[in-house]
Design an enzyme around this catalytic site. Structure first.
Site, PDB file in Angstrom:
ATOM      1  N   LYS A   1       0.852  -1.201   0.000  1.00 59.95           N
ATOM      2  CA  LYS A   1       0.000   0.000   0.000  1.00 59.95           C
ATOM      3  C   LYS A   1       0.882   1.243   0.000  1.00 59.95           C
ATOM      4  O   LYS A   1       1.832   1.311   0.798  1.00 59.95           O
ATOM      5  CB  LYS A   1      -0.887   0.017   1.249  1.00 59.95           C
ATOM      6  CG  LYS A   1      -1.814  -1.181   1.346  1.00 59.95           C
ATOM      7  CD  LYS A   1      -3.134  -0.909   0.693  1.00 59.95           C
ATOM      8  CE  LYS A   1      -4.055  -2.100   0.881  1.00 59.95           C
ATOM      9  NZ  LYS A   1      -5.317  -1.940   0.162  1.00 59.95           N
TER      10      LYS A   1
ATOM     11  N   LYS B   1     -13.485  -8.256  -8.630  1.00 62.32           N
ATOM     12  CA  LYS B   1     -13.893  -9.011  -7.445  1.00 62.32           C
ATOM     13  C   LYS B   1     -15.260  -9.615  -7.758  1.00 62.32           C
ATOM     14  O   LYS B   1     -16.298  -8.978  -7.522  1.00 62.32           O
ATOM     15  CB  LYS B   1     -13.996  -8.076  -6.232  1.00 62.32           C
ATOM     16  CG  LYS B   1     -12.668  -7.437  -5.823  1.00 62.32           C
ATOM     17  CD  LYS B   1     -12.862  -6.608  -4.561  1.00 62.32           C
ATOM     18  CE  LYS B   1     -11.551  -6.130  -3.972  1.00 62.32           C
ATOM     19  NZ  LYS B   1     -10.904  -5.077  -4.761  1.00 62.32           N
TER      20      LYS B   1
HETATM   21 MG   LIG Z   1      -7.022  -2.271  -4.404  1.00 65.11          MG
END
Ligand SMILES: [Mg+2]
Length: 329
Positions: free
Chosen positions: A142, A248
């Site tokens: 991240k 997803k």
């Molecule tokens: Mg992501």
């Protein structure tokens, strides 16, 4: 065809530690497990696992829908929940697919097929080795959590330390400015194929900026939050997106529509879980395998370690038996 019998049970899965998101700390995963039974006793399980801040319905909206459906819903309602309920669409379609093809649960993935999440900032440098020794070869990191020069120095150290076959994926979760995004992407270009892509540099609301980045940097830019549902993906495809997309299936909506878009636009997709139970994961993996049979890129399905429970070891029937009866369907 005689009507199918529908039942549903709610689940709660506390995380070991709260997951940090832009919407605050997430302490437990909640959702529904559906069970469809036909007149011959065949069973299909499905999972409804909404993530409202990714653009899906809330769990409350899903509960209301199933309460209204009742235990013997008409076929049309089973096959076509409204587009405002993408997690319900996935759950029902998964259960129907399993009824048609029983015994289609998939074998567990190997670590080399799944990316591993590195801790943020400088902690990543000490952490990759143990994940590598477990077999992971793709790492997600991240960014946008510290000053760019600091994080970029860590990235350079990481790339230098990792074996040449390791791959990195950066994820900004929409947290960069346009200038920082351009600078990050130029920085990533120095590392060639070692950095696969940078996910969601800008928030979805900044579509023109994202599109410019996609035009300039191509597959190095990936959309995630921008393409959470089939409806969002359709918009982005129609606008000519040329970068990568993170899909997803568990929250995207109707699997057939996802497949149609994927094939029509020849998307460059990577697949990811939505912190589902093994029931949703197995159905999402089946969709990923159908859309991208070669699956050369690591999947985002290694989520069992986030939870306090041992559900990853259970069959669908065992998991169902552990859940309290809902009393309403
Ligand atoms: Mg992501």
């Amino acid at each position: 065809m005689p009507p199918l019998h529908l039942s549903a049970r709610q689940y709660r899965r506390p995380f070991h530690q709260p997951l940090r998101t832009h919407h605050g700390d997430w302490t437990e995963r909640t959702g529904l497990i559906l069970r469809l039974t036909d007149s011959e006793g065949a069973i299909g399980f499905g999972e409804v696992a909404p993530i409202p801040w990714f653009g899906t319905e809330t769990l409350g909206a899903a509960l209301t829908y199933f309460q209204a459906l009742g235990s013997h819903p008409p076929a049309a309602a089973l096959h076509n929940p409204p587009d405002t309920l993408p997690a319900c669409q996935f759950g029902l379609q998964s259960a129907l697919a399993q009824l048609k093809a029983p015994g289609s649960e998939r074998p567990p993935l190997k670590p080399a097929q799944i990316w591993a999440l590195l801790p943020s900032c400088v902690a990543a440098i000490a952490a990759w080795r143990s994940l590598w020794s477990l077999g992971h070869r793709t790492f997600k990191w991240k960014i946008g959590l510290a000053a760019p020069p600091q994080e970029q120095a860590v990235l350079a150290q990481l790339v230098a330390a990792l074996p040449p076959s390791a791959k990195l994926r950066l994820d900004a979760n929409g947290g960069l400015t346009v200038a920082a995004a351009e600078q990050w992407l130029c920085h990533c270009q120095h590392f060639g194929h070692r950095v696969e892509f940078l996910e969601q540099p800008l928030p979805p609301e900044q579509w023109p900026g994202l599109q410019k980045l996609g035009d300039r940097f191509g597959p190095l830019v990936a959309l995630d939050e921008s393409v959470a549902t089939v409806a969002q993906l359709a918009q982005v495809c129609a606008a000519g997106w040329s970068g990568t997309v993170v899909l997803k299936p568990a929250i995207a909506g109707h699997p057939q529509r996802l497949q149609d878009l994927y094939q029509r636009y020849r998307l460059r997709g990577v697949f990811s879980a939505a912190l589902c139970t093994p029931i949703g994961q197995s159905a999402a993996l089946a969709i990923a395998a159908r859309l991208d049979p070669n699956q050369k890129r690591a999947l985002g399905f290694g989520v069992g370690q986030w939870f306090q429970d041992d559900w990853g070891t259970l069959t669908a029937a065992q998991l169902w038996a552990q859940l309290p009866q809902s009393g309403w369907i």
